[in-house]
Design an enzyme around this catalytic site. Structure first.
Site, mmCIF file in Angstrom:
data_model
loop_
_atom_site.group_PDB
_atom_site.id
_atom_site.type_symbol
_atom_site.label_atom_id
_atom_site.label_comp_id
_atom_site.label_asym_id
_atom_site.label_seq_id
_atom_site.Cartn_x
_atom_site.Cartn_y
_atom_site.Cartn_z
ATOM 1 N N LYS A 23 0.797 -1.225 0.000
ATOM 2 C CA LYS A 23 0.000 0.000 0.000
ATOM 3 C C LYS A 23 0.831 1.277 0.000
ATOM 4 O O LYS A 23 0.327 2.341 -0.339
ATOM 5 C CB LYS A 23 -0.980 0.010 1.170
ATOM 6 C CG LYS A 23 -2.037 -1.068 1.029
ATOM 7 C CD LYS A 23 -3.281 -0.754 1.810
ATOM 8 C CE LYS A 23 -4.374 -1.726 1.414
ATOM 9 N NZ LYS A 23 -5.592 -1.566 2.157
ATOM 10 N N LYS B 29 -11.842 -11.518 -9.521
ATOM 11 C CA LYS B 29 -12.749 -11.552 -8.370
ATOM 12 C C LYS B 29 -13.818 -10.460 -8.470
ATOM 13 O O LYS B 29 -13.517 -9.346 -8.894
ATOM 14 C CB LYS B 29 -11.861 -11.309 -7.134
ATOM 15 C CG LYS B 29 -12.467 -11.680 -5.814
ATOM 16 C CD LYS B 29 -11.442 -11.505 -4.702
ATOM 17 C CE LYS B 29 -11.811 -10.287 -3.874
ATOM 18 N NZ LYS B 29 -11.173 -10.225 -2.564
ATOM 19 N N LYS C 185 -15.751 -4.808 -4.825
ATOM 20 C CA LYS C 185 -16.452 -3.545 -4.635
ATOM 21 C C LYS C 185 -15.712 -2.373 -5.263
ATOM 22 O O LYS C 185 -16.294 -1.328 -5.483
ATOM 23 C CB LYS C 185 -16.683 -3.305 -3.146
ATOM 24 C CG LYS C 185 -15.448 -3.394 -2.285
ATOM 25 C CD LYS C 185 -15.848 -3.623 -0.840
ATOM 26 C CE LYS C 185 -14.626 -3.765 0.056
ATOM 27 N NZ LYS C 185 -14.983 -4.189 1.396
HETATM 28 P P1 AMP Z 1 -12.916 -7.171 0.822
HETATM 29 O O1 AMP Z 1 -14.266 -6.835 0.278
HETATM 30 O O2 AMP Z 1 -11.921 -7.456 -0.265
HETATM 31 O O3 AMP Z 1 -12.426 -6.224 1.886
HETATM 32 O O4 AMP Z 1 -13.082 -8.565 1.566
HETATM 33 C C1 AMP Z 1 -13.877 -8.737 2.707
HETATM 34 C C2 AMP Z 1 -14.198 -10.208 2.853
HETATM 35 O O5 AMP Z 1 -15.058 -10.655 1.785
HETATM 36 C C3 AMP Z 1 -12.986 -11.152 2.808
HETATM 37 O O6 AMP Z 1 -13.224 -12.221 3.700
HETATM 38 C C4 AMP Z 1 -12.968 -11.650 1.374
HETATM 39 O O7 AMP Z 1 -12.355 -12.914 1.255
HETATM 40 C C5 AMP Z 1 -14.453 -11.719 1.045
HETATM 41 N N1 AMP Z 1 -14.682 -11.463 -0.383
HETATM 42 C C6 AMP Z 1 -14.592 -10.274 -1.025
HETATM 43 N N2 AMP Z 1 -14.878 -10.410 -2.338
HETATM 44 C C7 AMP Z 1 -15.153 -11.730 -2.551
HETATM 45 C C8 AMP Z 1 -15.514 -12.523 -3.700
HETATM 46 N N3 AMP Z 1 -15.647 -11.977 -4.919
HETATM 47 N N4 AMP Z 1 -15.740 -13.844 -3.517
HETATM 48 C C9 AMP Z 1 -15.603 -14.389 -2.303
HETATM 49 N N5 AMP Z 1 -15.263 -13.727 -1.192
HETATM 50 C C10 AMP Z 1 -15.042 -12.404 -1.293
#
Ligand code: AMP
Ligand code: TRP
Length: 328
Positions: free
Chosen positions: A113, A194, A197
């Site tokens: 980062k 993936k 958001k």
């Molecule tokens: P993040 O949104 O990247 O901060 O991730 C928050 C949590 O959501 C973490 O446990 C990630 O592994 C899970 N997560 C985020 N995006 C995905 C996705 N597309 N598929 C599965 N798990 C996700």
């Protein structure tokens, strides 16, 4: 003795279907196996990079309401907002003074980062120490985290062990509990990456707040392939495999059952089905979400969580102060 399990959510984006399937549902499963669960919004962690204050304020509450709407049980799980506990940053300072600069600057997330940036906050460096405090103030036994956060839990163990050696037994040594087994949901437009958001193109991402028509339309528009069979093959058919994953988790049917059911159907029919079940599930969740927001239940949940965890943190702060000698 019952084991305490704790996890934090960083409110830096809107929740997606990927978060629901990959993080929220596994959390709800885990909630059944443990009887002492802490879940908190790590809003102080979000501040390491600039957040629009108005957006952050709304999002903190939205996160909690959405988790509860999805099935996190506030009777079982202690839910709280990190920043409502003023003892956490106070303990964190003392732990920072017991963390080496070398240790903190070796963290992979910090390096990634800060790379190539001239101006990044000191908070980005001390972030894992705050995370250590989140874990140590309440003597958590297990910390469910994704692979990317494991190093931070290991640093937490090092900090706690060193503090205990230097000042006498103070902290419980936590164990990271890796949760990468959950299904990974892919972007609908580009099923090789993936669903995230932070994605620019909203058509590839289903938000937890999308309405029924939007969800059905996004799934109809999902990228597939020129083959005609509904078969799970992540290499050759990433789009169809992704839709099978979504349908399987939501409907509770296995991939094989779905393949059989749609053996002589076309992609359009399959997409209508996936769109329908997904939209129905999110509609139910959104209804609960709106009820929670309207009823004032959210404030009761958060007040209770704040009261319980402030008491624990206050006690730990007192102990830590006594240990290090900052006491009258
Ligand atoms: P993040 O949104 O990247 O901060 O991730 C928050 C949590 O959501 C973490 O446990 C990630 O592994 C899970 N997560 C985020 N995006 C995905 C996705 N597309 N598929 C599965 N798990 C996700
Ligand atoms: N750092 C975690 C993340 O970025 C969030 C977090 C903060 C956390 N404190 C925690 C997770 C304590 C587990 C335990 O996702």
């Amino acid at each position: 003795m019952s084991k305490r399990i704790l996890t934090g959510l960083k409110p830096t984006g809107e929740l997606t279907l990927g978060n629901y399937i990959g993080a929220i549902l596994p959390f709800i499963e885990m909630q059944k196996d443990f009887d002492d669960v802490f879940l908190f919004v790590a809003d102080l962690h979000a501040l390491t990079v600039y957040q629009d204050p108005k957006v952050l304020r709304d999002r903190i509450k939205r996160f909690v309401a959405m988790y509860v709407a999805c099935g996190v049980d506030p009777e079982k799980t202690t839910i709280y907002i990190q920043s409502e506990n003023e003892y956490i940053p106070a303990i964190s300072w003392i732990l920072e003074c017991n963390t080496y600069y070398g240790e903190a600057s070796r963290m992979i997330q910090f390096k990634e980062k800060s790379k190539g940036k001239e101006n990044f906050s000191v908070g980005l460096l001390t972030y894992p120490v705050l995370m250590a405090t989140d874990i140590l103030f309440c003597d958590a036994d297990y910390v469910p985290v994704g692979e990317d956060q494991k190093q931070h839990v290991e640093l937490t163990r090092d900090i706690a062990e060193r503090f205990n050696r230097l000042y006498g037994e103070t902290f419980k040594i936590p164990i990271p509990y890796i949760t990468e087994r959950g299904t990974k949901i892919k972007d609908l437009k580009d099923p090789t990456k993936k669903m995230s958001k932070s994605e620019e193109n909203p058509n590839g991402v289903i938000s937890m707040y999308d309405d029924k028509n939007t969800i059905i339309k996004k799934i109809k528009g999902a990228t597939t392939d020129s083959d005609m069979t509904i078969k799970f093959d992540e290499e050759k058919k990433p789009g169809i495999s992704n839709l099978l994953n979504i349908a399987s988790v939501i409907s509770g049917k296995s991939i094989e059952e779905l393949e059989k059911e749609f053996a002589d159907k076309n992609y359009g029919e399959f997409k209508s089905y996936v769109g329908e079940v997904t939209a129905n599930r999110l509609e139910e969740i959104q209804k609960k979400y709106n009820d929670i927001i309207a009823s004032g239940e959210l404030d009761r949940i958060l007040d209770k969580g704040a009261e319980k965890t402030r008491k624990l943190a206050k006690e730990k702060f007192q102990t830590v102060k006594e240990k290090v000698g900052t006491i009258r």
